[in-house]
Each structure stands twice: as C-alpha cells, then as structure tokens.
Design a protein around this motif. Sequence first.
Motif, short mmCIF file in Angstrom:
data_model
loop_
_atom_site.label_atom_id
_atom_site.label_comp_id
_atom_site.label_asym_id
_atom_site.label_seq_id
_atom_site.Cartn_x
_atom_site.Cartn_y
_atom_site.Cartn_z
N PRO A 1024 -34.50 -2.94 -22.02
CA PRO A 1024 -35.27 -1.62 -22.74
C PRO A 1024 -34.36 -0.31 -22.13
O PRO A 1024 -33.80 0.97 -23.30
CB PRO A 1024 -36.20 -1.23 -22.42
CG PRO A 1024 -36.35 -2.83 -21.73
CD PRO A 1024 -35.31 -3.26 -21.69
N VAL A 1025 -34.09 0.15 -21.07
CA VAL A 1025 -32.90 1.34 -20.69
C VAL A 1025 -32.18 1.42 -21.60
O VAL A 1025 -31.92 2.49 -21.77
CB VAL A 1025 -32.93 1.18 -18.53
CG1 VAL A 1025 -32.74 2.59 -19.07
CG2 VAL A 1025 -34.33 0.74 -18.33
N PHE A 1026 -31.36 0.59 -21.53
CA PHE A 1026 -30.03 1.00 -22.28
C PHE A 1026 -30.47 0.79 -23.41
O PHE A 1026 -29.78 1.90 -24.12
CB PHE A 1026 -29.56 -0.53 -22.62
CG PHE A 1026 -28.32 -0.40 -21.04
CD1 PHE A 1026 -27.02 -0.69 -21.21
CD2 PHE A 1026 -28.76 -0.94 -19.90
CE1 PHE A 1026 -25.80 -0.69 -19.90
CE2 PHE A 1026 -28.04 -1.47 -18.48
CZ PHE A 1026 -26.94 -0.90 -19.02
N MET A 1027 -31.20 -0.22 -24.00
CA MET A 1027 -31.65 1.02 -25.49
C MET A 1027 -32.12 1.57 -25.96
O MET A 1027 -31.69 2.64 -26.99
CB MET A 1027 -32.48 -0.30 -26.34
CG MET A 1027 -32.87 -0.60 -27.57
SD MET A 1027 -34.07 -1.85 -28.22
CE MET A 1027 -33.45 -3.73 -27.88
N MET A 1028 -32.69 2.23 -24.81
CA MET A 1028 -33.33 3.97 -25.16
C MET A 1028 -32.08 4.62 -24.98
O MET A 1028 -32.28 5.34 -26.12
CB MET A 1028 -33.63 3.95 -24.02
CG MET A 1028 -34.42 5.79 -23.70
SD MET A 1028 -35.65 6.20 -21.66
CE MET A 1028 -33.76 6.74 -21.24
N HIS A 1029 -30.73 4.41 -24.96
CA HIS A 1029 -29.91 5.52 -24.79
C HIS A 1029 -29.13 5.17 -26.06
O HIS A 1029 -28.33 5.70 -26.49
CB HIS A 1029 -28.54 5.03 -23.73
CG HIS A 1029 -29.77 6.30 -22.27
ND1 HIS A 1029 -29.50 7.60 -22.86
CD2 HIS A 1029 -30.22 5.82 -20.81
CE1 HIS A 1029 -30.81 7.92 -21.39
NE2 HIS A 1029 -30.41 6.96 -20.43
N LEU A 1030 -28.81 3.58 -26.09
CA LEU A 1030 -28.11 3.18 -26.82
C LEU A 1030 -28.20 3.24 -28.30
O LEU A 1030 -28.11 2.86 -29.47
CB LEU A 1030 -26.54 2.00 -26.52
CG LEU A 1030 -26.21 2.70 -25.66
CD1 LEU A 1030 -25.70 0.87 -24.59
CD2 LEU A 1030 -25.10 3.04 -25.76
N GLY A 1031 -29.83 2.81 -28.11
CA GLY A 1031 -29.90 2.96 -30.05
C GLY A 1031 -29.67 1.16 -29.85
O GLY A 1031 -28.93 -0.08 -30.46
N PHE A 1032 -31.16 0.40 -30.64
CA PHE A 1032 -30.97 -0.50 -31.54
C PHE A 1032 -29.86 -1.24 -31.89
O PHE A 1032 -29.22 -2.44 -31.80
CB PHE A 1032 -32.39 -1.14 -32.30
CG PHE A 1032 -32.71 -2.36 -32.64
CD1 PHE A 1032 -32.93 -3.27 -31.72
CD2 PHE A 1032 -32.27 -3.00 -33.70
CE1 PHE A 1032 -33.36 -4.44 -31.57
CE2 PHE A 1032 -32.25 -3.95 -34.24
CZ PHE A 1032 -32.80 -4.91 -32.98
N GLU A 1033 -29.59 -0.61 -33.24
CA GLU A 1033 -27.95 -0.93 -34.02
C GLU A 1033 -27.09 -1.37 -32.93
O GLU A 1033 -26.46 -2.52 -32.98
CB GLU A 1033 -27.90 0.32 -34.66
CG GLU A 1033 -28.82 0.03 -36.17
CD GLU A 1033 -30.24 0.55 -35.20
OE1 GLU A 1033 -30.09 1.66 -34.82
OE2 GLU A 1033 -31.33 0.45 -36.21
N LYS A 1034 -26.96 -0.67 -32.33
CA LYS A 1034 -25.48 -0.70 -31.87
C LYS A 1034 -25.52 -1.66 -30.87
O LYS A 1034 -24.63 -2.27 -29.99
CB LYS A 1034 -24.88 0.51 -30.25
CG LYS A 1034 -24.79 1.94 -31.12
CD LYS A 1034 -24.25 2.74 -30.40
CE LYS A 1034 -23.18 3.94 -30.92
NZ LYS A 1034 -22.83 4.84 -30.90
N MET A 1035 -26.99 -2.52 -30.35
CA MET A 1035 -26.72 -3.03 -28.90
C MET A 1035 -26.77 -4.45 -30.15
O MET A 1035 -26.45 -5.30 -29.44
CB MET A 1035 -28.20 -3.00 -28.24
CG MET A 1035 -28.40 -1.57 -27.68
SD MET A 1035 -28.13 -2.49 -26.08
CE MET A 1035 -28.88 -2.99 -25.08
N THR A 1036 -27.57 -4.20 -31.27
CA THR A 1036 -27.10 -5.21 -31.94
C THR A 1036 -26.04 -5.77 -32.80
O THR A 1036 -25.21 -6.92 -32.56
CB THR A 1036 -28.21 -6.05 -33.17
OG1 THR A 1036 -27.93 -4.59 -33.72
CG2 THR A 1036 -29.70 -6.04 -32.86
#
Length: 2018
Positions: A1024-1036
């Motif tokens: 979740p912490v990474f997602m907070m900074h990078l956003g869901f789209e980039k993570m997917t």
Amino acid sequence: MGDDSEWMKLPIDQKCEHKLWKARLNGYEEALKLFQKLDDKSPEWSKYLGLIKKFVTDSNAVAQLKGLEAALAYVENAHVAGKTTGEVASGVVNKVFNQPKARAKELGLDICLMYIEIEKGEAVQEELLKGLDNKNPKIIVACIETLRKALSEFGSKIISLKPIIKVLPKLFESREKAVRDEAKLLAVEIYRWIRDALRPPLQNINSVQLKELEEEWVKVSSAAPKQTRFLRSQQELKAKFEQQQAAGGDADGGDDDEEEAVPQVDAYELLEAVEILSKLPKDFYEKVEAKKWQERKEALEAVELLVKNPKLESGDYADLVKVLKKVVGKDTNVMLVALAAKCLTGLASGLRKKFGQYAGHVVPTILEKFKEKKPQVVQALQEAIDAIFLTTTLQNISEDVLAVMDNKNPTIKQQTSLFIARSFRHCTPSTLPKSLLKPFCAALLKHINDSAPEVRDAGFEALGTALKVAGEKAVNPFLADVDKLKLDRIKECAEKVELVYGEKTRGAAEKKEGKPSAGKTPAFSGNGGDKETKDAAAKPLKKAPAAKPGGPPKKGKPAASAGVGGAGAKGKKGPETKEIFESELSIEVCEEKAAAVLPASCIQQLDSGNWKERLACMEEFQKAVELMERSEMPCQALVRMLAKKPGWKETNFQVMQMKLHIVALIAQKGNFSKTSAQVVLDGLVDKAGDVKCGSNAKEAMTAIAEACQLPWTAEQVVAMAFSQKNPKNQSETLNWLSNAIKEFGFSGLNVKAFISNVKTALAATNPAVRTSAITLLGVMYLYVGPSLRMFFEDEKPALLSQIDAEFEKMQGQTAPAPTRGISRQSVAGGDDGEEEEQEEVGNDVVDLLPRTDIGDKITAELVSKIGDKNWKIRKEGLDEVTSIINEAKFIEPNIGELLAALKSRLNDSNKILVQQTLSILQQLATAMGPNIKQHNNVRAAALATVNAWAEQTGMKEWLEGEDLSEELKKENPFLRQELLGWLAEKLPTLRSVPSDLLLCVPHLYSCLEDRNGDVRKKAQDALPVFMMHLGFEKMTKATSKLKPTSKDQVLAMLEKAKANMPAKPAPPAKASSRVAGGAAPAKFQPASALAEDSGSNTMESKPDPKRAKAGGASSKAKGVQGKKVLSKPNLKEDDDKSGPIFIIVPNGKEQRMKDEKGLKVLKWNFTTPRDEYIEQLKTQMSSCVAKWLQDEMFHADFQHHNKALTVMIEHLESEKDGVISCLDLILKWVTLRFFDTNTSVLMKTLEYLKLLFNLLGQEEYHLTENEASSFIPYLILKVGEPKDVIRRDVRAILNRMCLIYPASKMFTFIMEGTKSKNSKQRAECLEELGCLVESYGMNVCQPTPGKALKEMATHIGDRDNTVRNAALNTIVTVYNVHGDQVFKLIGNLSEKDMSMLEERIKRSAKRPSAAPVRQAEEKPQRTQNISANASMLRKGPAEDMSSKLNQNRNMGSHSETTHTVPREFQLDLDEIENDNGTVRCEMPALVQHKLDDIFEPVLIPEPKIRAVSPHFDDMHSNTASTINFVISQVASGDINTSIQALAQIDEVLRQEDKAEAMSGHIDQFLIATFMQLRLIYNTHMADEKLDKDEIVKLYSCIIGSMISLFQIESLAREASTGVLKDLMHGLITLMLDSRVEDLEEGEQVIRSVNLLVVKVLEKSDQTNILSALLVLLQDSLLATASSPKFSELVMKCLWRMVRLLPETINSINLDRILLDIHIFMKVFPKEKLKQCKSEFPIRTLKTLLHTLCKLKGPKILDHLTMIDNKNESELEAHLCRVMKHSMNQTGSKADKDTEKGASHIEEKASKAKVNDILAEIFKKIGSKENTKEGLAELYEYKKKYSDADIEPFLKNSSQFFQSYVERGLRLIETEREGKGRIAASTGISPQMEGTCVPASTHTVSSSIGNTNGEEVGPSVYLERLKILRQRCGLDNAKQEDRPPLTSLLSKPAVPTVASSTDMLHSKLSQLRESREQYQHLDLDSNQTHSSGIGTTLASPSSAAANIDDLKKRLERIKSSRK
C-alpha cells in the motif's frame, strides 16, 4: 514275394507313395521313427512337404492310422511343417473325421491342435469352420469337438471366437442330435471364456435350448479360465504355468498376470451389423413431421424397433439424426420426446464410434431439454446422452456442454453436472488433461455456489469424480479458492465414486501397497520400522502424504550432511527407498544363490567363448530377472554373476548392452544395496562414454541412483570417472549427472565434493569435458543460485565468462520438480509434498555449502586495530577483515569479537570507514548465510544508522538512483525483510518520491513470492505504501513482466492493497502549484517537480524521460539509463521493458558505415553467417537496442526470435526514428534470420519486413548503399524458397523496396540472383526482372540494356523448364516494351533458343505497346538521377510505378493470350483512389486556362470546344471523383469492399435521374469489374479458407450491376472495343469455370451470366461489340492454352450478332468491321482455318460475310477504305465471289473481270464520258471554295452509278486527300440518310458548318468522349497539322512529296484493337499530365501525344495560335517513333 523285396529297397519317401498299401504302411512306420530322431533344422524335412497330406488321406484304414501318427510326429518336429497346414487340415477334416475308428479321429484332432501350437491356428480354424458345412454329421461333430478342445486348451486369445459364434446358432438348428449336443458343449466352453458377451448372439435360438444352456452356464465355475497349452512362442508362460502346477496349483500367485491373459471380449465385436436405413418406412420422413401426434409416434416406434438391433451397419444417418433431434428439441408431446431420445440411444449404442460425428449436433439439444420435469423423459434423455457420450470424447463435446452450464434453469444445470460426473467416470487421467479440467472446474465451481441445493449437489459430485479420476495434483490448483467445508464435501464425494475403468489407472504403487505380504516387510528395516509401513498401507490412499514415515518436521531440519543420512532424513522418501544394508558375499555364496534363480544353461554360458551363446545366456538372464519377485531377487549375487569374467571387459556390444540393461532391471526390481552397486558402478562408469552402450550404462546408473539415492551414487560415479583417464567417460558422466540432478532434485548432494571434481573437469584438456562441466554447473545454479559462482572466482576470465554465460541462460528458469527418487507413494497421491520439497531445496543448499572456520584469524590484535584512534589503522583493520572473508567464501558463525568491533565502526566519524563497514557486514551476511541470525544486534545497529542518516539527509537521496532497488534485488531474506520493513515505515511520511522508486517495484513483486514467509509478509505490508506514491496504474503496469501465474496473484494482492492505501501527507501550499506545472510532461515522475523543494540537484536536470533512457546525459551515473542499458537481467525477468526498444545514437549509423568502409569491422558479406559476424552485430547493437530485446534477438531458441519480432512489430509505428537510426543493424539481423531453418521465424521476419518497408515508404526514406548491399542479396536468396507463401512474401517485399531504393540498382542485385544454383531462385529473379522492365522501361537495365539482355537470354537454354519459361517471358516483356530492337540487343543466340523465343513472341501476339510505357520510363529515371540526395525522393512518380509494378506481379503469369491485358488497370484506379483529394483540388485548375482567349483570332463557333471532350467538365466535378473512387473499390482484393462498391454503383444505375452521372466512367467501371472477375477466378476460387457463399454473393453483385448498366442503352454504347473484348473474355471464362458449377448456387450464377451476355450483345455499340468478338475469336484460336469450348462460345455470340445484323446494319461502321475481318483472314488464311479441329470458325466467318453482302449488296466493296493492302488477305476476293454468286442468282449480268475488286461502271456509260465527269468533280473538290459542292456531286454520282470506279483519280492524289474524300462522302451519306448518330469512332462533332476539316479516322485520344482505344499514329497529327496549315493559308505543297506516312512508322499503322491496357496508359498519363500542368503551367513540358490535355490544346480550335508548338511536338513524336 518278389515284389516285396522290390519295394523294401526303396528309400522311405518313395515307399510312402507306393501303390501297395503294405509298402506304404512300412514307409509310414519308418518315417515315424525317422521323424522322432531328426534334428529340427535338418534338410530331410523338406522332402516330405508334399507327402504329408497323403499320409493323412491314405485310402487304406490300417495304413492311414500309421500315416496319421507319422504326420503328427512331423508336425511336432519339423521346422517347415507350417507350410503344409492348409492341405493337411483339410485332409484331416474330410478324410479322417469320417472314419469309424476312434483312434483315427483322436490322431486327427491331435494333428489339428499341434498345428495350432506351431502358430498356425488361423489356417486350422478356417478348415474346421469349412468342415461345419459338410453334409456328413460325423465330420461336423468332430470339427465342433476339435474347436472346443482347442479353445479349452489354448484359450480365447489364440482361438478367435467371432467366426465360431457366428455359426453357433446354425449348429443349434441342426437335425442331428449329436451335432446339437456337441454345439451345446462348445457354447458352454465359450461361455467359460467370455461370460455374458455370449448371450446377445444366442438370443434368437430355440427357447428350450436356451434354457438348457442357461442351466449349464450357471454351473460353470466363476474362476477365470486359464490357458493350459501354449504356442511355441509362449514357452516362458508355459514354464511359469508348470512351476505353478508344481507348487500345488497355487493359482493365486499368478493373479496379476493372468488377469491380462484373458482378453475381455466385447459382445459388440461378436455381433453381425444390421443395415436399417433401407428398412425405414417409406413415408417415415413425412410421418415424423405429421400434425397428428399418433402418426409421429408410429414413425418413431418403427425406428425404435429397428435401432434395437445391438450393432448397426455404418451409413449416412445424418437425416435420421436431424429428424430425431428436431423431435427432442421441438416436439410438444413429451412422450414423443422420450421416444426420440430412446431412438437416439439405440442409434448411439448400435453405431458406437461411428455415431461420433453426429454427437456434437445432438448434445446441446438434449441438455437443453433437461428442463422437462417428467421422470420418464429425464431418464430417456439421460440414457441417450450417456450412450452418445460413449461414441465421442469429452474434448469434442466440451464446448457444447460448457455453453449449457450457464443456463438459468436449475434443472438443466443439475442434469448437466450429473452428466459431466458420469462422463468423468469413463475418463482416465490421460483423457482428462488439465486443458479440459480447467474450464469444467471453473464452471462447476459456479454450480457449487448456486442457490439451488440440487445444482450444488450435482456440482459436488462432478468435482468429486474429477478429483478421483485425475488425482488431487491435477485438480487442486483449480480448487484454490474453495473454502474448507466445500473442499471436504468434494473429497467425500470423491471417495464414494466408483470408476468405470477401476482403480488400475492409479499406478502400480497402490497395488503393491494394497497387499503388503508378510515376506516383504522386513526389507524395510530402517528408521520408520514395520509399523509405519503397515500404517501407510492401511490408510486410504488419498491421505498418503500424511503417512511419511520417519520424516522430521520441515522447519527444524538439521543441515544434513551428504550421503545416507541426508536421504534418510528427507521426510519425503517412502518406505521403499529406505537404505538397504547388505554384507558383502563371497563369490561361492553368490554362485549358489544365482543358481537357485537362474536356468542352469545360463550360468554355464556366462563365460562361453562364443558370443552368440553369451548373448543367448543374457537373454535368458533377462527373462529370469523380469519374472522374479522383489523378495526373491538376490541382487548382489546376480550382479556379481554379471561381473564375472569377461565381466565389464565384454567385447561384443550386443552382449554388453544386454548386460547393462539387466543391471538396470535388477536395480529397479530388486532390493538393491550399495554393496551391490559398488560391484557394478566401476564397470558402468567405464562404459558411460561408449558410443553403443553409453545410453544403457547411463540408464543403469539412473536405476542405481534411484535405489541407493542420488547423493551417494553421484559421489561414487564422479570419483570413479575422474580416477580414470578416458575423457569421453568423464564428459558423459557429468552429462548424466546434470540430467540426474534435474530428475532427482538437489537434496542431499555434497556440493563441495562436486565442485572439486568440476574444477578438475574445467581444467581438462578435452573440450567436451569442459563443456559438460559447465552444463553441470548450469544445472546446479538452478538449485544453488548465484552463490555458486563464488567457488569459481579465481578461474581464468575466459572460463569464467563461459560459466557466466551458462548461468545467464539459466536465469529466469526455475528448477524442475523432481520426477524420480521420490517415494513411490508420493507419485500416487502425495501431491502436496512435492511442492514443499521444492521450497526447501534452496535453503538446504546454503546449509550444504562447506564453511570455513575463521575464528582463529580474528585475533585480539585485529579487533584492537579496528578500534584504533588513527583512522588509517582502523582502515587497515577493516581491509584485513575484507580479505579474510573473501578468502574463506563461506564461513562458520564463529567470529569472536569481530561484530562488536564492526558495530562501533558504524558510528565512525569517517564516512569512508562507515561505508566500508557496511559492505563488510553485507559480505559477512552472505558468507555466513542463515547462521547470521545469532548476530541480530548488528542488524539493529545498521538499522539505527540507516535511520539516523535518513533523518539527516532526507529520504530523497536514498530513493534516487538504483541503490535501493539493487539491494532489494539480492536474494538475502534478512536484507529483504528489514529493508522492506524500513521502507514501509519511512515512505508514508514522505510527500513525494523520485521516480526511481519504480525500479524497486519488480523486486518488491519477487519478494511477494519469496520462499521466506517473513519476507512475503513485509512485502505485502509495503505494497500500500508503494501504491500511495506510485499509483495503482503504474503498479499494475509493472506486473506485465511477471509470469502469468505470479501476475494473477500479485494483481489480487494489489487490489487488496488499494483498499488499505494510506493518504498522502498534504504538501505545503506553495509546492502544490508547482506540481501541477511540472509533473504533467514527465511520464515517470508522478511528483518529480516536488523534489526540487529539498534543494537537491541530483535528478532535477533530468531531460525528458524518453531521452534519459535512451542514454541522454543525465547527471547521475547510476540513473535511469544505466538501468536500461547496463543492468544484467536478474532471475525474474525484471528489467524494465517499458522504455523505447531502439535508442537513437546521434550519428551512430554514419559512424558504423565509416567503420565498415575503413575496414575497422568486418564487411557484411558471407555465404553462411560465422560467429564473428554475429558477435560483431551484437556489439554494435548493444549501444542502441534495449538490452532485454537484444537478449531475445540473440537467444539460441527460435521462439525468442519470434518474441523479439513481435515486439519490434509493436514498436514499429511508435519508434519510427529509432527504427530508421538502427535500420542497418535491423536489416543485418534479419539477414541472420534468413539462415534459420525455422519456418515460423522466417514468416514472422517477412511480415515484419513488409510492415517496415511500408513505413519507410511513408516516411519517404531512402536506403543507403550500405544497407542495401548488406540486405538485398540475402533477401534474394529467399526468393528460391520451396514454400510458395514465402516466395510470395519475398516478391512482395522486393516490390515494396522499389519505393525506397532505385529500381535500376535493384536490377543489379536481382541480376546477381539469376546466377544462383537454385533453379527456383533463378526463375523468380528472371520474372522479377521482367516486372521491373515492364514497369520502368529499358533504362532500368544495368549496366546497359544490351549486357543485361544478353545475360537474361543465356537462361533460355537453362536445363530447368521453369527457368527457361521465365527467361522467355521476361524477354517477351522487354519485346513488348521495346519492339524489334530486342533482337539486336540480345546478340547471337543458338538456333534452338532463338526459335523458342520467336515462337513465344509470336504466341504472345502483341505489338510493342505505344508511348505510355515510355513515359513511365522517363519519369522514374528522372527521379533516380537526383536520388543521391535522399530528400528528393519524396513521393515521386516512382510510387505510381511501384504500385503499377505491384499489379504486374499480382496479375503475373496468366495464360499467354491475356498476358498483359489487365496489368496496369488497377493502377489507374489506385491512383484515383489515393489521390482522391488531389484530384478534387487539382483538376479544376486545368479549366482555369480560359481557352477562349486563345481561340479569338479564329472565329469558330463555341460548341466546337465542347465537342472535343463531351465529358470534360464531368471529369472535374465532384460526383466524378466520387464515382472514380467507388469504381476503384470494385476491383478491391477484399470481397466485402468490392460488394459494397458494386451495390453503390448499382443504386446509381437503377435511378434514371442519376444514371447519367456514370457517363464517361463506363470503360473504367467495366475494367474494374472484369479485373474483379479475374481476381475471383485466379485467387478467391482457389482459396480454401474463403467461404464459397461469399464468392457467389460477389458474382451476383457483379452480374447484377452489369445487367443494370447494359439496360441503359446510352451508357452501354460508351463501352469501347478493347474493354468489351476483355469483358466478354471474362464472362465466357466464368461460364466455363467448372468450379462455379460445383457451388451450391453455381448454376444460377451461370444462368445470370448467360442473360448478361445477351444484354451486352444487344445493347452495346454494335460496331464495338462485333469488332471485339472478332478480335477475341482470333486470340482464342491463336492461343494454345485456350479451350475449344471458349472459341465455340465466342462464335455463338458472333452468330447472335449476325442474326441481329438486319436491324443494326445501318448503325454499324462497316469499314472497321471489314478491317477486323481482313486482319482475321490475314492471320488465319483459309488453309489454316481448315486445319482447325472444328469447322465452326470458317463457317462463322463465311456466314458473317455472306450476311453483310446480302444486306449491303455491291456497296459492301466501298467499305474496304481502312485496309491499306487489300492483297494481304482473301477478303476482297471472297466478297467478290459472294457478290458474283448473288448477282447470278438474281439474273443480273456481272462483269467477269472483277478480280482486283475494282467495280467497273455499267457498260452503257462510255469510259471517256465517265472520266470527264469525274475529273470535273475532283477539280471542284480540290479547290478551296467549291470543295463542299464537289463532294456533294461526287456523292450523287456514286449513288447513281454505284459501281463507278473512282480509284484512278484517287490514286494520284496524296493519302490525306484520299481519306478526306472518303470521309466527306461518308458524312454526306449520314446527313442525307438522316442518321442522327455518327459513328463514334470518327470522333467528329455534328456541326460541320464552320470547318471543312474532318477529323482522322484514326483519331484516338482520351479526351474524345468515346475512345475506341485504337492506336494513335503520328499520321493523325500530321493530318491535323495540314488542316491547320490550310486554314491559316499556308500551302501544303511541300508536304506532298514526303514519303507516304506509313513508312514513317516502325510498323504499318493498322489500327489494332487496343486492349484496355493501352487505354489505361493514356488515362494514366492524362492524370499525370494534368498534375504536372497544374504544377508548372508549362504546356510544353514533356507532353507526349497521348496526353489528354495535350490533345485538347492542340485541337483545331486552339492550335491556330500555337502552330510552332505543334510543329515541335510533331517532330518529337516522329523522332521517338523512329
């Protein structure tokens, strides 16, 4: 007694044939003795071959008895006895079985059985069955008895029962009681063998007999019968049987084997098939659709009765099934539904597999009908669908079944699930693969969650069945999401299921466990004890994994040392692989034990000197081993016997192979101990390298490894191999080990021991040994991981690089699951275990690594150094520690005070030392492995340091660059979990992060799947912490690089994390505005702009992300681009693939070219690519191609190449500049692919090239010489591929290349290709050259046309036929462009070649085409001259040319007659299509030249201009361009496009008000349609994939729109001759196309074509169509390829025209028709016509001429004006003959001397008078003022004296004058006779008042409304010039003395009917000219005579002001014509 002595002396065989019975008797007795003692291979036997029958059939009863005995002995002992079977058996049946003596019968029976024993059962059975038809009941009884005896002794495997059962019913009907009784006994015997399968065939015998039989059958014992007598080939079975008998008939022991001995007979096989289709009631199909349900029922009942037959004859049941299906699906009466279902059941069970083809149609209907609730319907449907299932496979019906499973109706769902459950029961694991399980399980999982309980239950049952059939291992993955309760329910169902095929499929393991016999248990002594074993066996199989004897818990496992302990401690090994201890036995004991189990002969022959005996001994040995039980097998004794002399020194390889195979067998089947293994291993290793025995030796080694565990075996084997000198053995042993590790897994192996041996191997001189060692390391790397490399750091760099390369290959692969050496149990059911084991291996390996104790090196002195005040000394101390750790590689956890000292250094004031300390700690962690747990306090300190630093410096610096992602990448679980924990804690506090955080994501994902649970947990927390900074789209997006299985898991976790994502801390107000501005452009920096706040300048100067990745100068060395280009791919393919794949390096390409020129690198030139070329290309690419892509491109496996190509295709559009900057490298790489053998890569490469060259064409790129020379030659190699598809593609690519590389340069490359050894390549290259010349003219030929043609001509003599043809066609093409000059250029050809060429040119019968081609040449040439400057090559005419070239290619190689007709057509259409826009905007510009100004001086009435081009304004209007566009689509290759276009045109034609819009486009439309016809004929019809309905649809559209067109007369008349000719050709070809007739609606199509042809004949311009038909007839008779049928249809059309002549004669331009007939008769003189096979042509011609003469009378002879030399054909003479004949008929006197055809005037007018009158008239015509009057008078005069001869007057005048007069007369005629319509061909406007100038008959120009496509000769222009001169008062006198015009032309100016090709040329040039004029407004620039606008301007009206211009142009034309 004298005779006695006579025969006594005879030899035995002669006695046997003696006529005295006594002699024979004596002979038989002696023969009997002889037969008993003869050797079985003796030649004596053959003497008796012919006699044995006589032995048996002796007429004397006493002798016969002896003969039978002798015969029996013969059959038993003779090796040749088999040859006598038929005759002897028949003799026995007919002559012995009828004997009264019982003994004779007995012997006969024995002989028959003996024959069966010597493998002749079939022949004997055949004779016995024949005997059953004998009239003598004795014989029948004896035959039955023999059959029964045979069956009882040999069993049903050998005696085939089917034919016997067939005759049984007949025997039961016999009148003889004896026969019936014997039949009964036989039936009982058969019943013993096949049980109930016998019932159906005997169903119909007498009920009393049946009852008796039933009673007998009940008494038959239920024990399975056994074979008691064996064939010769079954001796080992016999031995076994005897043993069992000896052991007291213990039938039980042999159970397992005996089960197979009796084949299960299927009753179905024994039945006769019944044919029922013919027996269906006649009115069945009507009745079954009747309205009354009773009638329907009757029909169905009839069928039901028929299908009760248990076996049906195969036939076409499609209609019957269709009807039944309809009843099931649609009938409202449920009774009938059930009845129809029963019929289907009967059909399915009667037809079995033959019903399979109908199954797919019926299954969905039945499943959907399950919505019926009535039990009897449901039951009937269930029976039906079950019967149908057995006729097909689950695979075949799976789609239908799955489709029904989503039905809303719960009953349907329930029944479908139940059906699936029943179906699964019939499956085996092999017929139920994962691919099928997956969709079924997915659908069933929905059902078990359904709201309806019955659906849920059915779903559970189906899943339970699947689980039982396929095993948990297969099914569990699909049940991952099922909760525990449901899972238990499924398992519960699974236990209840009973499978159809029993449990056998579950593997032998269960069988053994099912009955642990007391004798076996002690063998498993060892740590589990007996109890364990029994438990394991007792528990149900499903729970097998739970019963792992003696396995310690997983986690707390001690680090197992190598060897036995390791294997024992492995919790995986089942009871059977326990260690077996055995003391060494002495050789005597061994011999004793072996003798007990091996045949005596075997032991004696072991060391025989004869290899054959040794081989025989081995065979026996092997059989004995195969039959031994595990408990009885004395392994050690047996292997010692094998090792006995000659042992492993055996010289014969066959014996050796057997020996090795036996070792493997013993190891597999016996309780094989290490003691036994040591006896054989040395020998095995010695044979491992043997070419012939190596594989057997390795097999044996594997078997031993399985018995004694791999770690121990491997250690022994490797040690033995390296104690020898033989390198082959060493390399093969290492290879074996590599494979073994993959099969057995890595657990328990002693890495250290191997590594020392591997090091020895790496140092070996033999390369094979080194390679094997490196391969072994690769395999170990899979298990050990990167730490393996540490052992080899000190190897030579070259070796190290090889090792690295091998490791790199292995990266990303996971170690395969072990397939051997796991306990047998776990194979059967322990699926869970395997995975766990896999998990552990990795950690175990770290434990296995041998560690060094460095405790003694960590001295107090060293510790104090580290704590010294002077930083330099502290540094020295740290350096020492580093070197100690480096030396030791892996260390024991004993390191004394070191850590405390290091801990204090972490807070050192000197930053360099802190850094060094940290790196030491990292080294320590790696070196110490998991044992570092003891030293956690260091970790805490390190964490404290990190936190302190983070506070001081801010987190930004930490996250930038790759430092963090590099750390995360390391597979150290502690490092990972701490680092992730730390990030999870720190990141939420940050407002923004640098983009480099994205680099950590792939590693984060790999942590999510880490082996270590803590790491996994921390990674999940960090998500979740990474997602907070990078956003869901980039993570997917980042998951796209993961493997599909991982990806799904990660995505699921991301979804969860999305819910728990913390909110970002709010930024200060000032910053937020900045974000908005800064973040937008940056792709990868969600908040990079914010980073500026911290004042750090590290990444802020980052150029835009694309550039940075591409290697732009970003300020930090380890920045983003470092990642893209330098980083090595890690185990998970985690390098980022999101960047560009081609990196633009400024001036990179130029530099590469310089290097190649300066010979700094190899020139790209080779016959096959050598390694150095590939390496060089790799190096050059490394700087400008993404690393991951390069890895794919240069991978050893072709599938990776395909991947690379796919990526390159995807990126083609988006990275144009990159592609162009690397084009030279891409093309070079592609040439390497041309040398691959894999077709799929080649096809993909060609696909890429097509797209690439399209792109380059659009970009108007120009290939450099370097690119061309390193690519084109290799592409041309592929033109010679054997596969058509590939050749086609390559030609398409060559064709596209002409857009980006001058054709003349292409020419040289292709010319080189013609020198190839590959004949296909030579032929294709020659064709390609022809296409180039045709499209670009002669200038394309390099170095000069002469040289090029000479080169081509040499191929006319080629030995390959296709090459010869190609060469001839190419030169004919050149001839068509260049005319007779070709012969000069070719030079001297051999006579044979020359005659072939001339013949071919004649056949092609084409005149050199007119100027348009020349124009085509000039233009590209012009472009090419400037082409050095690439930017000039912007969409020049070269493009038109290449699309024209394209057409040439596509249309290439039609039959000769139509060879070049259609070639350029499409071009015009394409042009119009492509330039639609430009046409609209440019055309009007032409009208802007207000022509009126020019016309002023010459006052000519306005209409004159309009007449020049009636459609001039249409051409520019908008509708015109739309119509052009639509027409261009008619000829499209895509059927739908074409159909739509035709529909649009049809719509226009059907509306009267709009139809006029088509005017002026008729030819163009017709050309497009017949091109489409030709496309269908040549391409679509041949295309298997195309749906033929599509083609019919297209045909009907074409024909429909043409019929619409030809109903509008005004439009129909616009069609010109050339087009009509091609149109008729197309239509007739279509009528004759047999493929069309085969289509469903083919006949309809042909009928419509007929109708269309009639319309065309009636409505077109009659002159044009008549002319077209004549030319078509001429062509079809000339062409050898054309069918006689074709010519016949053309003639039929001509007859129709002749019938129409009386109505149409006045509208026909007879001069032109007669000219056509003249040409026809010139080509086909009477003699030649008479040679035709059919007389039709000559009759057609005569009829036509006769009709014309009849209609026109003598006037016909006035119409020969257009013929220059009338003597060339017999036309004139023929007309005269006809005229004369008709005159004689009518009684008028005709002149006799009309030979020259000059009609004389009637006698009454005296010649002198006539001459005066005519002279007067001609004078008038000659004067300027009275010319009109003169013409009128001449007309009147000619009318009056129709046969007056004006020839002499005309002869002296100029040609111009002659044609002027003729035309004037014709004009007056038309005016007087009031013919409003002027023959189109003259092109003259009706208003003649203003001028006396008739336009030339030959005038043809596209601007004149209706072109007839005739050739335009310069004469036209000369005439026009004269007219203009005359008008302007210039005299024409000077011109008079010129040579006659015809001589100026290279060929006589006979107007040929130009095919539509020429017309198109002129259209094309018109378009071009119009464009040019728009650009230059320069009327003088290269307009050649065919240009439309040229003509317009030069027409009489305008030219007055422009005479000089005209003169110049005329001169130019003349010179070009010369």
